[in-house]
Design a protein around this motif. Structure first.
Motif, short mmCIF file in Angstrom:
data_model
loop_
_atom_site.label_atom_id
_atom_site.label_comp_id
_atom_site.label_asym_id
_atom_site.label_seq_id
_atom_site.Cartn_x
_atom_site.Cartn_y
_atom_site.Cartn_z
N GLN A 91 5.98 -4.50 -2.27
CA GLN A 91 4.89 -3.80 -0.87
C GLN A 91 3.79 -2.63 -1.23
O GLN A 91 2.92 -2.31 -0.56
CB GLN A 91 6.32 -2.90 -0.50
CG GLN A 91 5.45 -2.60 1.37
CD GLN A 91 4.91 -3.97 2.06
OE1 GLN A 91 5.31 -3.91 2.49
NE2 GLN A 91 3.67 -3.95 1.97
N THR A 92 4.87 -2.00 -2.44
CA THR A 92 3.83 -0.50 -3.02
C THR A 92 2.74 -1.54 -3.25
O THR A 92 1.41 -0.78 -3.03
CB THR A 92 4.59 0.52 -3.91
OG1 THR A 92 3.77 1.25 -4.77
CG2 THR A 92 5.23 -0.62 -5.44
N ASP A 95 0.31 -2.28 -0.54
CA ASP A 95 -0.39 -1.07 -0.01
C ASP A 95 -1.35 -0.34 -0.67
O ASP A 95 -1.93 0.40 -0.01
CB ASP A 95 1.09 -0.37 0.21
CG ASP A 95 1.58 -0.68 1.53
OD1 ASP A 95 2.58 -0.47 2.00
OD2 ASP A 95 1.17 -2.28 2.56
N ASN A 96 -1.33 -0.25 -2.52
CA ASN A 96 -2.02 0.29 -2.92
C ASN A 96 -2.99 -0.43 -4.12
O ASN A 96 -2.48 -0.90 -5.32
CB ASN A 96 -1.00 1.28 -3.96
CG ASN A 96 -0.75 2.12 -2.75
OD1 ASN A 96 -1.06 3.36 -2.70
ND2 ASN A 96 0.82 2.05 -2.78
N SER A 237 5.27 4.49 -0.39
CA SER A 237 5.13 2.67 0.25
C SER A 237 6.20 2.28 -0.56
O SER A 237 6.60 1.45 -0.28
CB SER A 237 3.67 2.10 -0.45
OG SER A 237 2.38 2.82 -0.18
N ARG B 209 1.91 -0.43 6.32
CA ARG B 209 1.52 -1.93 5.69
C ARG B 209 1.40 -2.58 5.81
O ARG B 209 0.60 -2.66 6.53
CB ARG B 209 3.88 -2.56 6.11
CG ARG B 209 4.48 -1.85 4.83
CD ARG B 209 5.94 -2.60 5.30
NE ARG B 209 6.19 -2.93 6.80
CZ ARG B 209 6.32 -4.31 7.35
NH1 ARG B 209 6.57 -5.17 7.35
NH2 ARG B 209 6.13 -4.39 8.59
N ASP B 210 0.83 -3.18 4.43
CA ASP B 210 -0.03 -4.34 4.35
C ASP B 210 -1.79 -3.73 4.48
O ASP B 210 -2.53 -5.02 4.83
CB ASP B 210 0.22 -5.34 4.95
CG ASP B 210 1.74 -5.84 4.40
OD1 ASP B 210 2.38 -6.19 5.61
OD2 ASP B 210 1.95 -5.97 3.39
N TRP B 211 -1.99 -2.87 4.87
CA TRP B 211 -3.43 -2.36 5.64
C TRP B 211 -4.10 -2.59 4.87
O TRP B 211 -3.97 -2.77 3.18
CB TRP B 211 -3.24 -0.59 5.55
CG TRP B 211 -4.18 0.18 6.42
CD1 TRP B 211 -5.35 0.03 5.95
CD2 TRP B 211 -4.23 0.19 8.09
NE1 TRP B 211 -6.34 0.22 7.54
CE2 TRP B 211 -5.43 0.39 8.52
CE3 TRP B 211 -3.41 0.18 9.25
CZ2 TRP B 211 -5.61 0.63 9.90
CZ3 TRP B 211 -3.14 0.68 10.35
CH2 TRP B 211 -4.50 0.56 10.81
#
Lengths: 417, 381
Positions: A91-92, A95-96, A237, B209-211
């Motif tokens: 996920q991190t 998101d980044n 995140s 999340r996942d933006w």
């Protein structure tokens, strides 16, 4: 495809809904429940891995470069014994997206087993981050015998302070991204209890973050002792900042030369530091302290996460192996302006950072210089590498002061064969 | 997929007291209502899609709040959250929505003909008028919990429905990840686009999340009817225009919403709705109508008046800055909107705004002339 038969069977809108998604998911064995409510299991079947595959086209991190639909498809529905999933690991990184110049890792472990269960993605990420270290075939050496270090006293005209840090995880408790509040509190209890058994120059005290006054906290930040409130989206995140500041704190000995951070990015971060250039003494205290803490937790039936493939297990794959960063704050007014500075550091496998730690800028001509590597070389090897490197940098600085020329050293080999 | 709390069953091996969050510094509805006993009873439950108690309350734990601002402190991950965790959410709903009881029924009224007046708010004072609400698509998990596949499913279905709108509602979809920075900034400046999520209230719940995957904005060609996809809710539906013709704004709002609802029904689904909670949205504060009807209005004198807050309270209105929630007012121009969401119908709420803003403008005019407003003070609605 939803047939009129299944539509009749379910009697609900769900069939039409599913068909309209066009995901081709009405594969054999899909059980229609008698309501619109889908269980997590059904939801997973309804959305094949391809439906969930992240969009990583703009991303520059190790995870994004290593992940493929095939790997994702294989691993998406697996979980570790703590129920930690692949999506949570990555996920991190999703998101980044990162920055073209800075390649972050882009994934974290939720527990020790993450590195096994998701080896298909962790191994290539580890290989990428750790310069070709192959967890499938290589073994990581651990060596905490500080007396082997030579020439570990730096010229204090240049070196302002010396520091060694690493992390340790408590086996059996899940890591900061995954842990529940009680697990986190357990980590705190186990650690603080062990530290209370330290004596002599290592005797000290624990300050829970929740109980600290703002003044105490600011003092510790200014002295470079405390960890930041997590604002970096890389950390947030990855779910590490949940329940802040519950069960977080800092322990340090009375002389403030041996410090432990509890429940920041890892279960524990262990730091030995002092003003001046006596890196040998800093490392000696580091090793002694670590070994004593290990003994104290073992007396209570606990141990550190470690294996011979990956060394010490920590949350971020970048910190596997030794988890060790040995560094100095050093003034290099002449060398830092020389165009060869970067190359010299690269070849000696050193990195520079600002004096505020990772992702900070330098103040004046003072730099934080530390080892690049973490995995594949032992603690002693890495500290010796740093010692030799810093001595070389000082030598260059002195030469430049005298108007003499300097040489770029040849690159150091990566791993012992 | 929530974000770190999936091992609920494994957590149960620890005593409830060991897991109970430290809420001693907290000021939000969740922290006010939650007790160790409630926590103990609900911690072993989860919704069919796997949303747990800790998922519901994480945002409230991570955001202690402010002594002056009472946030909600919890979110729903799916429609069933409000059932499975009733014991916690009902009192929170009651607290947040002015005493709304677990047995109360909510009425929905989207017939714009029932609105009286509202087409004549003074444009010298009322700069713009706007009505927004949210809708959730039944069968999909909500933003804190949805997977990427589900979020994309919501986007796909919504865009298909919106693309079939015609007439003055005909428009176009802009996926956030395909928009240029310039387009994006333009839409923000026009007050059309939603913020990149930076608020810790949103981040801590897992909504960002996942933006920007699966997020976007649809609007009609005249930019008077807008739909946000996958921000804090599946859909946020907005009708707006410059000036004070709230009636027209509300007309378009109701027409558009009804058309979209029909389109979704044709696709075999519907909006999340029930007769107790009305329209079901991610944040309990938006249940019922999910409706915020408001204006940007110039009231520099009124806003400095000692009785301003009291007037707003009695009219059941709230003020915000012109940048939306948690922003400051600029130069005496305020965003004035209805404070309620649940327990009143859409028509009733818009009526309150129309009547209330009319009164505020009258008061402003009086204060401009140096006159008193005491005789205009309204009764508590």
């Amino acid at each position: 495809m939803a047939t009129s038969f299944t539509r009749m069977m379910s009697g609900r809108n769900t069939a039409v809904l599913l068909a309209s998604l066009g995901a081709g998911t009405m594969a054999t064995g899909y059980l229609m429940t008698d309501s619109n409510i889908l269980s997590a299991e059904e939801r997973r079947k309804l959305y094949p891995p391809s439906a969930d595959y992240p969009d990583l086209r703009r991303h520059n991190n190790c995870m994004a470069h290593a992940l493929t639909p095939a790997i994702y498809g294989k691993l998406r529905d697996k979980v570790t014994p703590n129920n930690w999933s692949l999506d949570q690991c990555i996920q991190t990184g999703v998101d980044n997206p990162g920055h073209p110049f800075i390649k972050t890792v882009g994934m974290v472990a939720g527990d020790e087993e993450s590195y096994e269960v998701f080896a298909d993605i962790f191994d290539p990420v580890i290989k990428d981050r750790h310069n070709g270290y192959d967890p499938k075939t290589m073994k990581h050496p651990t060596d905490l015998d500080a007396f082997k270090i030579t020439n570990g006293m730096f010229d204090e005209k240049y070196v302002l302070s010396s520091r060694v840090r690493t992390g340790r995880s408590i086996r059996g408790l899940s890591l900061p991204p995954c842990c529940s509040r009680s697990e986190r509190r357990e980590v705190e209890r186990v650690t603080v209890q062990a530290l209370a058994g330290l004596k002599g120059d290592l005797a000290g005290r624990y300050y829970s973050l929740g109980d600290m006054t703002e003044k105490e906290q600011q003092q510790l930040i200014d002295e470079h002792f405390l960890f930041d409130k997590p604002v970096s989206p890389l950390l947030t995140s990855a779910f590490m900042a949940r329940d802040w500041p519950d069960a977080r704190g800092i322990w340090h000995n009375n002389e403030k030369t041996f410090l432990i951070w509890v429940n920041e990015e890892d279960h524990t971060r262990v730091i030995s530091m002092e003003k001046g250039g006596n890196m040998k003494r800093v490392f000696e205290r580091f090793c002694r302290g670590l070994q004593q803490v290990e003994k104290l937790i073992q007396e209570r039936g606990w141990e550190f996460m470690w294996n011979e493939r990956l060394g010490y297990i920590l949350t971020c794959p970048s910190n596997l192996g030794t988890g060790l960063r040995a560094g100095v704050h050093i003034r290099l007014p002449n060398l830092s302006k020389d165009p060869r500075f970067g190359k010299i550091l690269d070849n000696m496998r050193l990195q520079k950072r600002g004096t505020g730690g990772v992702d900070s800028a330098t103040t004046g001509d003072t730099f934080d210089i530390s080892n690049n590597d973490r995995l594949g070389k032992s603690e002693v090897e890495l500290v010796q590498l740093l010692v030799d490197g810093v001595n070389y940098l000082i030598d260059c600085e002195k030469k430049l002061e005298r108007g003499q020329d300097i040489k770029v050293p040849s690159p150091i080999t990566q791993f012992r064969k | 997929m929530p974000f770190g709390n999936t091992h609920n069953v494994l957590k149960l091996k620890y005593a409830s007291s060991e897991e109970y969050p430290d809420l001693s510094q907290h000021n939000n509805h969740m922290a006010k209502i939650l007790t160790p006993a409630i926590y103990e009873r609900l911690r072993s439950k989860q919704t069919p899609s796997g949303f747990t108690l800790d998922d519901v309350i994480q945002t409230g734990i991570d955001n202690p709040g402010h002594p002056f601002i009472m946030t909600v402190g919890c979110v729903a991950g799916d429609e069933e959250t409000y059932e499975v965790f009733k014991e916690l959410l009902d009192p929170i709903i009651e607290d947040r929505h002015g005493g709304y009881k677990p047995t109360d029924k909510h009425k929905t009224d989207l017939n714009p003909d029932n609105l009286k007046g509202g087409d004549d708010l003074d444009p010298n004072y009322v700069i713009s008028s706007r009505v927004r609400t949210g809708r959730s698509i039944r069968g999909f998990c909500l933003p804190p919990h949805c997977s990427r596949g589900e979020r994309r499913g919501v986007e796909k279905m919504s865009v298909e429905a919106l693309d079939s709108l015609s007439g003055d509602l005909k428009g176009k979809y802009y996926a956030l990840k395909n928009m240029t920075d310039a387009e994006q900034q333009q839409l923000i400046d026009d007050h059309f686009l939603f913020d990149k999520p930076v608020s810790p209230l949103l981040l801590a719940s897992g909504m960002a999340r996942d933006w920007p995957d699966g997020r976007g904005i649809w609007h009609n060609d005249t930019k008077t009817f807008l739909v946000w996809v996958n921000e804090e809710d599946h859909l946020r539906v907005i009708s707006m225009q410059k000036g004070g013709n709230m009636k027209e704004v509300f007309n378009r709002f109701c027409t558009g919403l009804t058309k979209i609802e029909t389109l979704f029904k044709d696709k075999g689904t519907s909006f999340m709705w029930n007769e107790h909670l009305g329209y079901v949205l991610t944040c309990p504060s938006n249940l019922g109508t999910g409706l915020r009807a408001g204006v940007h209005v110039k009231i520099p004198n009124m806003s400095k008046h000692a009785k301003f807050e009291e007037v707003l309270k009695r009219l059941r209105l709230q003020k915000r800055g012109t940048g939306g929630v948690d922003t400051a007012a600029v130069g005496g121009t305020f965003d004035i909107s209805n404070a309620d969401r649940l327990g009143f119908s859409e028509v009733e709420l818009v009526q309150m705004v129309v009547d209330g803003v009319k009164l505020l403008v009258e008061m402003e005019k009086k204060l401009e002339k140096g006159q008193s407003i005491d005789d205009l003070m309204p009764a508590q609605k």
